[in-house]
Each structure stands twice: as C-alpha cells, then as structure tokens.
Design an enzyme around this catalytic site. Structure first.
Site, mmCIF file in Angstrom:
data_model
loop_
_atom_site.group_PDB
_atom_site.id
_atom_site.type_symbol
_atom_site.label_atom_id
_atom_site.label_comp_id
_atom_site.label_asym_id
_atom_site.label_seq_id
_atom_site.Cartn_x
_atom_site.Cartn_y
_atom_site.Cartn_z
ATOM 1 N N ASN A 361 46.155 41.335 38.462
ATOM 2 C CA ASN A 361 44.975 42.158 38.149
ATOM 3 C C ASN A 361 44.414 42.783 39.433
ATOM 4 O OD1 ASN A 361 43.143 43.399 36.499
ATOM 5 N ND2 ASN A 361 42.191 41.516 35.746
ATOM 6 N N HIS A 392 34.477 39.354 32.703
ATOM 7 C CA HIS A 392 35.524 38.890 31.788
ATOM 8 C C HIS A 392 34.957 38.507 30.427
ATOM 9 C CE1 HIS A 392 38.230 38.533 35.304
ATOM 10 N NE2 HIS A 392 39.178 38.651 34.400
#
Length: 506
Positions: A361, A392
């Site tokens: 990521n 998140h």
C-alpha cells in the site's frame, strides 16, 4: 507444512439453519458474517466490469483523446464523465456520499483562506469518512454491504487532503519554509471546478485508486507528464538530442499478466483457505502449535491475491491511459511505477517488518507521511498511527493489527540493532541471517495482520489465545530485556530551503 484440516470446516446444518464458526462466535446471522459468502457479489462483479471497461477506455483515451488532438478541458471532461458513470454503475445511490463530500470540499477550496484551507478540508473529509465507517459497525452490524462505497470514499479523502495541503504549501507558506519535495509538489493556483472534479473523480482511479499528486495529474492531462519526468533525470545529458515518447504497452501487459495470476489464485487458493478456518474447532482446539503456525501463514497468504488483483489492475488502467511514468532506471529502461501501490517481489521476499510495510500500500504510506508524519509538531508516530487507523475504518480488528504492528516493529528494530552486525562478516552468515529473518518476518506479518481480515474482537481473541499470544510475549521480552542501541538517525522533518541555507551560513 500444516496438515489438511478435517471436514469439520464445512458449515454445520441443523434443520433449515446453516451454522458457521464465525456466525456462532459473533452471535449474528450467517449473511452478516464477514468473508463467508464466496459467491461473487453484485459489487464485485460491477468492480471487475468497471475496471475492465476502464482499461479499454484508457487505451481509447490515450489514442483518440491525446493531448496533441484535443484540449485539456475536453480530456478533463471525458475523464470526469466516465468516472461519475462508473461510480453510479457500481454503487447506485450510495455514490451520493462521494459527490456530497467532493462538493463540500470544493466549497472549502473556494471560500477558505489559504492559511487554513488544509485544516478545514482535512477535518471535513476525515469526519465524513469516519461517519460512514461507523455506520458500517452500528447500522450494518459488521455486514459487508452489497454495494460497499467506502473504498472510493477513502481514495477521494486522500486526494482531497493531499490537494488541500499542496495548495496551502503553494499559496500559504513561504518557499524557504518548504522541503524540496513540498516545493516541487506545491500548487500555486487554486484548481478550477472542472480540474477539481477531474482530479478526484477521473475514471482511472475513482474506483480503486491510487492516490496521486495534483501537479502530476495536471501534467498528464496537458501532455507534459512523460517529458517532465525525463527532464528530471537529465535525459538530454545522456547524449540524446530529443525527448522520446515512452509507450506504456509493455508495462500494461506485464501488469495484466500479474492481475490474471492474482485472479486465479483468488478463485482457487483464497476459496480453499478462507479466513474462517482460523476460528474452526479443529484449528483452535485440535491442531498442534506448529500446525497452527503454518496454517495461519497459508491462510494469510491466501488473503493477499485480492489486493494484488485490485491494485495491479488499477495501476494498469492508469498506465494504459498514459499516466504513471516515473522516469528511467539505472539500466536506461523506462519505468511506469509512479502510481504502483505494491511491489510483490519485495513483499514476498521481505526480510524485515519495515521492508514489508514499505512495499505494501505504497501510495497510502506516502499520503500518511506527507499529510501527517512530516507536519505534526508532536508525537508524529502516534498521530500517524491514529490517522491510519481512522482512515482504514473503525473495525476493532484494524486496531489490533496496528497496535500489534507497532510492538513488533519496535522489537524487530531492537533485535536488528543488537545482532545484525554479527552476521555481516561472511557471505554464508549473511545468507543464513537473511533466511532466518525472512521466515520470522513472514510469520510475524501473518500473526499481525490476521485481525485486519477478521475484523471483530471475538475471533481475534480466539485466534491469539490459540497461538498463546506468542508474538506479543516475545516482542515485549525483547523490548524489556535487550539494550536499546543507537541506530542510524532518520530525520523526521524534511529539510527546508531555509534550514539548508542556515547550515551553509554556519
């Protein structure tokens, strides 16, 4: 390797009721249990359809709407219209959330002062995203929505905040107070409404990202993207009189091949080793510790292909449109990894927790560094962790992963600083060290990220109890009993032009 689990992994049926380990553990209906329905959802089918259509649209966009054939406004308009259509097609009325956030933040962009534009944009975008995340917990009870719009909302939040900080750097701060990177990325003119919509909602990245810089995107739309990157590496000083036109076709083909492999692994490996196995009675109560250790690694490996598939396909879509050129490597080959979100080879061969995280990521890690870590005056690591966790979502499993990851990172750094130098005296010792650290890293990552895919508290505690909390205990013992040795200092705050000039005077 782990033994083949017995047939108890299948769902148990009583009358018309289908029971499942996670369903029983969480006390919720099976259709609300995360990651148990392996029939492709409408959202998944729509996602794949949109990304494949976006791939063909990207080639068409690069060939028939190239900067030499049409104006930047036309390219902006088509990229935006396609993006809005894809969002509505995938998420229906849930796409309203995306459009409301974009319009609210453009209002801030137009009306707020440049001294506070980044703060207002940040708190509005993150606040709206957090409200949507909370609704997933308290309204949908851990359910994975048929149309889960949180992914595009997370990407748009990154872009909104990235642009707001870069506008603040360009218009609200002195040039000498900026780092070299902040100076390079600073935006000195507020974007028009069309540019703003195109940057946030373009069809190449609205569904699966990744986040990118506004100046890079505008250069791509205006046809300056590849030439700008070639000039950065002093192409003409290499003996070439004119700038070439690098083709992304080879890079796109390689990434599509990796996407296909990832899809096949997802359809086979992921279905064979679902995360629900980790709370099954066989795993928790009957398997021995070594089997659990190996089986946890296999299950976590099986959970990766969906990320490899989505991120690599998204990268290929951007490259097919001509976006993502990063320059030339040391061998003189053209590179198309400016927007790459992961390096699969480095992930699978990582010999340290740090190396693993640096290649996973990637664009999100870059965003966290640029909007938080390099800017906050106090507790940068803690605040970056908080921002990452909030971005998140609010599932408890995410926080288990981040807290465990922090502990493991500190322990791994302590071990490395105390013992690594003993293994550098010969090639054989270095190879042995690399093999051992690879095994430890892969097992540690599997242990750490398991709560991230399990989401809830109960299955996470059940898993960690079955593993005797071994990594938590070992990490704490290392931190408590090994000496903290100094290591190469990594400067958190980037050097500004002002600080560089000051050092020169001294």
């Amino acid at each position: 390797m782990a033994a083949e689990p017995p047939s108890s992994l299948s769902y148990r049926t009583t009358g018309s009721t289908c029971l499942h380990p996670l369903s029983e553990l969480l006390g919720i209906p099976l259709d609300q249990v995360p990651f148990t329905n392996w029939t492709p959802s409408v959202c998944l089918v729509n996602f794949v359809a949109c990304q494949l259509f976006a791939l063909f649209a990207a080639f068409w966009f690069r060939i028939y709407l190239s900067p030499g054939k049409t104006s930047p406004d036309v390219r902006h308009a088509f990229a935006t219209i396609f993006g809005i259509y894809f969002v509505i097609f995938c998420f229906g009325w849930y796409s309203v959330h995306l459009f409301v956030l974009v319009l609210m933040c453009y209002g801030i962009m137009v009306t707020a002062s440049v001294s506070s534009i980044h703060r207002y944009s940040f708190f509005v975008a993150m606040g709206y995203l957090t409200i949507c995340h909370i609704s997933r917990i308290y309204i949908f009870h851990y359910g994975i929505l048929t149309t889960d719009f949180s992914g595009p909302l997370m990407i748009v939040t990154q872009k909104i905040t990235t642009l707001a900080f870069q506008v603040h750097d360009g218009l609200g701060r002195r040039a000498e107070d900026l780092s070299a990177e902040q100076h390079r990325l600073a935006v000195k003119v507020k974007p028009s409404f069309l540019q703003y919509l195109s940057y946030l909602l373009n069809f190449m990245s609205v569904i699966a990202g990744p986040c990118n810089n506004f100046k890079d995107y505008i250069a791509f739309i205006e046809g300056r993207h590849t030439h700008m990157k070639l000039l950065e590496v002093n192409w003409k000083q290499r003996g070439f009189q004119s700038l070439p036109e690098p083709s992304p076709t080879g890079a796109v083909i390689r990434k599509l091949y990796m996407t296909l492999v990832s899809l096949l692994l997802f359809l086979t490996l992921t279905k064979t080793f679902p995360v629900t196995c980790l709370v099954d009675d066989w795993f928790v109560h009957k398997a021995n510790f070594l089997t659990r250790l190996c089986y946890l690694y296999i299950v976590m490996q099986a959970s990766k292909p969906k990320y490899y598939f989505a991120w690599t396909l998204a990268d290929a879509v951007n490259n097919a449109a001509g976006f993502g050129f990063s320059g030339v490597d040391k061998n003189g080959n053209f590179c198309w990894d400016l927007l790459s979100n992961l390096n699969i080879w480095k992930i699978e061969t990582a010999t340290s927790f740090k190396m693993y995280l640096e290649n996973w990521n990637i664009q999100t890690a870059t965003w966290l560094k640029r909007v938080c870590y390099e800017r906050v005056p106090w507790y940068p690591t803690v605040l970056t962790f908080v921002l990452s966790a909030l971005w998140h979502g609010v599932y408890p499993g995410y926080y288990f992963t981040f807290l465990t990851g922090t502990l493991v990172t500190v322990a791994a750094r302590t071990m490395r600083n105390n013992y690594r130098h003993y293994f550098l005296s010969s090639k054989a010792l270095k190879v042995a060290y690399d093999v051992v650290t690879w095994v430890v890293t892969q097992l540690a990552v599997s242990y750490t990220v398991a709560p991230f895919v399990m989401l809830a508290v109960e299955p996470t505690i059940s898993l960690y109890k079955s593993m005797y909390f071994y990594l938590h205990i070992i990490s704490l013992l290392i931190i408590l009993f090994l000496p903290v040795k100094p290591h190469a200092h990594i400067q958190r705050q980037p050097q500004t032009l002002n600080s560089i000039n000051k050092k020169k005077k001294d």
